[in-house]
Design a protein around this motif. Structure first.
Motif, PDB file in Angstrom:
ATOM      1  N   ALA A 133       0.962  -1.362  -0.101  1.00 20.22           N
ATOM      2  CA  ALA A 133       0.251  -0.035   0.249  1.00 20.22           C
ATOM      3  C   ALA A 133       1.001   1.143  -0.554  1.00 20.22           C
ATOM      4  O   ALA A 133       1.743   0.978   0.774  1.00 20.22           O
ATOM      5  CB  ALA A 133      -1.130   0.075   1.650  1.00 20.22           C
ATOM      6  N   ILE A 134      -0.054   2.294  -0.436  1.00 18.28           N
ATOM      7  CA  ILE A 134       0.937   3.443  -0.903  1.00 18.28           C
ATOM      8  C   ILE A 134       0.327   4.625   0.476  1.00 18.28           C
ATOM      9  O   ILE A 134       0.528   5.481   0.401  1.00 18.28           O
ATOM     10  CB  ILE A 134       1.093   4.420  -2.312  1.00 18.28           C
ATOM     11  CG1 ILE A 134       0.213   4.333  -2.431  1.00 18.28           C
ATOM     12  CG2 ILE A 134       2.012   3.190  -2.661  1.00 18.28           C
ATOM     13  CD1 ILE A 134       0.044   5.346  -4.316  1.00 18.28           C
ATOM     14  N   SER A 135      -1.169   4.335   0.408  1.00 19.41           N
ATOM     15  CA  SER A 135      -1.855   4.946   1.729  1.00 19.41           C
ATOM     16  C   SER A 135      -2.797   3.633   2.227  1.00 19.41           C
ATOM     17  O   SER A 135      -2.997   3.212   1.434  1.00 19.41           O
ATOM     18  CB  SER A 135      -2.639   6.009   0.667  1.00 19.41           C
ATOM     19  OG  SER A 135      -3.636   5.640   0.171  1.00 19.41           O
ATOM     20  N   ILE A 136      -2.720   4.268   3.448  1.00 17.41           N
ATOM     21  CA  ILE A 136      -3.821   3.458   4.306  1.00 17.41           C
ATOM     22  C   ILE A 136      -4.593   4.536   4.815  1.00 17.41           C
ATOM     23  O   ILE A 136      -4.114   5.001   5.816  1.00 17.41           O
ATOM     24  CB  ILE A 136      -3.087   2.125   5.771  1.00 17.41           C
ATOM     25  CG1 ILE A 136      -2.561   0.879   4.420  1.00 17.41           C
ATOM     26  CG2 ILE A 136      -4.093   1.313   5.854  1.00 17.41           C
ATOM     27  CD1 ILE A 136      -1.787   0.734   5.652  1.00 17.41           C
ATOM     28  N   SER A 137      -5.794   4.348   5.327  1.00 18.08           N
ATOM     29  CA  SER A 137      -6.825   4.834   5.884  1.00 18.08           C
ATOM     30  C   SER A 137      -7.674   3.802   7.010  1.00 18.08           C
ATOM     31  O   SER A 137      -8.752   3.184   6.145  1.00 18.08           O
ATOM     32  CB  SER A 137      -7.829   5.817   5.328  1.00 18.08           C
ATOM     33  OG  SER A 137      -7.209   6.957   4.347  1.00 18.08           O
ATOM     34  N   GLU A 138      -7.685   4.189   8.070  1.00 15.99           N
ATOM     35  CA  GLU A 138      -8.297   3.616   8.732  1.00 15.99           C
ATOM     36  C   GLU A 138      -9.002   3.282   9.964  1.00 15.99           C
ATOM     37  O   GLU A 138      -8.459   4.985  10.991  1.00 15.99           O
ATOM     38  CB  GLU A 138      -6.956   2.410   9.274  1.00 15.99           C
ATOM     39  CG  GLU A 138      -7.406   1.200  10.369  1.00 15.99           C
ATOM     40  CD  GLU A 138      -6.497  -0.108  10.853  1.00 15.99           C
ATOM     41  OE1 GLU A 138      -7.107  -1.179  11.179  1.00 15.99           O
ATOM     42  OE2 GLU A 138      -5.166   0.390  10.046  1.00 15.99           O
ATOM     43  N   PRO A 158       3.828   3.869   4.290  1.00 15.66           N
ATOM     44  CA  PRO A 158       2.789   4.708   3.816  1.00 15.66           C
ATOM     45  C   PRO A 158       2.420   5.238   3.913  1.00 15.66           C
ATOM     46  O   PRO A 158       2.481   5.879   5.112  1.00 15.66           O
ATOM     47  CB  PRO A 158       1.444   3.419   3.357  1.00 15.66           C
ATOM     48  CG  PRO A 158       1.868   2.845   4.955  1.00 15.66           C
ATOM     49  CD  PRO A 158       3.384   2.210   4.705  1.00 15.66           C
ATOM     50  N   ASP A 159       1.517   6.223   3.358  1.00 18.23           N
ATOM     51  CA  ASP A 159       0.759   7.647   4.277  1.00 18.23           C
ATOM     52  C   ASP A 159      -0.847   7.145   4.926  1.00 18.23           C
ATOM     53  O   ASP A 159      -1.432   6.051   4.542  1.00 18.23           O
ATOM     54  CB  ASP A 159      -0.184   8.538   3.065  1.00 18.23           C
ATOM     55  CG  ASP A 159       1.197   9.084   2.410  1.00 18.23           C
ATOM     56  OD1 ASP A 159       1.556   9.976   2.490  1.00 18.23           O
ATOM     57  OD2 ASP A 159       0.638   9.325   1.131  1.00 18.23           O
ATOM     58  N   ASP A 200      -0.859   0.651  -8.520  1.00 15.25           N
ATOM     59  CA  ASP A 200      -1.099  -0.211  -9.452  1.00 15.25           C
ATOM     60  C   ASP A 200      -2.253   0.188 -10.052  1.00 15.25           C
ATOM     61  O   ASP A 200      -3.061   0.609 -10.686  1.00 15.25           O
ATOM     62  CB  ASP A 200      -1.179  -1.655  -9.323  1.00 15.25           C
ATOM     63  CG  ASP A 200      -1.601  -2.268  -8.337  1.00 15.25           C
ATOM     64  OD1 ASP A 200      -2.385  -1.204  -7.780  1.00 15.25           O
ATOM     65  OD2 ASP A 200      -1.869  -3.079  -8.524  1.00 15.25           O
ATOM     66  N   GLY A 201      -2.672   1.946  -8.521  1.00 11.75           N
ATOM     67  CA  GLY A 201      -4.097   2.388  -8.932  1.00 11.75           C
ATOM     68  C   GLY A 201      -5.164   1.841  -8.454  1.00 11.75           C
ATOM     69  O   GLY A 201      -6.397   2.463  -8.160  1.00 11.75           O
TER      70      GLY A 201
END
Length: 280
Positions: free
Chosen positions: A107-112, A164-165, A227-228
């Motif tokens: 992951a380049i970003s994870i929001s939890e 990741p962010d 990869d989007g």
């Protein structure tokens, strides 16, 4: 995510990434371009001990998180050991959770969002141990140690050179509810404050008086990869599900955005966490 196993994965032979890692390490050492390397020589090159190399090659215990990239560097294996390590990490979890773990490593970003407990990526060992102990009072000390080790190993993605962010929203009940002893909870809240100061992490608290919202059913993570692809992971007590349908992902991501706007700011969240920590 809150369910880890002992890391055996139930695989055999070439299908077992842990065993493949051991065989690749042994083979690369014995076929080294400048002549076969002893375990002592390899240990010196990757800044570890001979006993560590021996354990890795004999599938004894976990692979140290910092070892794979060093092996790739020494042997010029173009990320082979890093990829195998990611597979090992994924296989340490029940099959229904493995895709989430695999996505987590890419992951380049994870929001939890977590309404009940501190998210696994931010848990201290003692906090995790207290949760596992309550979840299975019959677990042996060895089982508890293995599960805690697996959970803490996941946190390596936040400590590497390209994390990741990471955005996290926890309910106020998470910081109010004491897990383990007073000392365990103080250490956990202190760890949250430290995580909140990282430049790639945004930590917010949703106050108890915030009212109803679209994510009240349970914890959720939004994971985006290079990869989007963007997927949503939701979790129940004994289950986990990956949601990929674009309309559902868009709807749940929007619900997370609304929650972000409703939650306390980073500074106000830190003040609340510090207040509860000092009150323990």
């Amino acid at each position: 995510m809150n369910a880890e196993t002992d890391g055996t994965g139930g695989a055999d032979g070439a299908q077992d990434p842990r065993r493949q890692f051991a065989e690749e390490c042994r083979s690369a050492r014995e076929l080294y371009e400048g002549g076969p390397l002893t375990q002592t020589q390899l240990a010196r090159m990757v800044r570890t001990s001979k006993s560590t190399i021996s354990r890795v090659e004999n599938c004894v215990g976990p692979v140290p998180a910092g070892l794979p990239p060093l092996l790739d560097q020494v042997f010029g294996t173009d990320g082979l050991f890093k990829r195998l390590y990611e597979e090992i990490t994924a296989h340490a979890f029940p099959e229904r959770y493995r895709r989430r773990i695999e996505l987590e490593t890419r992951a380049i970003s994870i929001s939890e969002w977590s309404p009940t407990v501190v998210p696994g990526l931010l848990q201290t060992p003692d906090y995790a141990r207290a949760l596992f102990r309550e979840g299975n009072s019959r677990a042996s000390e060895a089982e508890l140690a293995s599960r805690v080790s697996n959970r803490i190993a996941r946190q390596e993605i936040l400590a590497n050179s390209t994390p990741p962010d990471f955005s996290v929203i926890v309910c106020e009940s998470v910081i109010r509810r004491r897990v383990g002893s007073r000392e365990v909870m103080q250490e956990q809240l202190s760890a949250l404050l430290k995580h909140g100061t990282r430049p790639t992490t945004v930590l917010q608290v949703l106050p108890l008086d915030a009212g109803t919202h679209g994510l009240m059913d349970g914890p959720m993570s939004v994971l985006a990869t290079s990869d989007g692809a963007t997927v949503v992971y939701t979790e129940g007590i004994r289950s986990g599900a990956i949601i990929e349908e674009p309309a559902d992902v868009r709807h749940l991501s929007r619900s997370y955005d609304v929650l972000t706007a409703t939650a306390l700011s980073r500074d106000a969240s830190a003040q609340m966490i510090r207040k509860h920590m000092e009150a323990l």
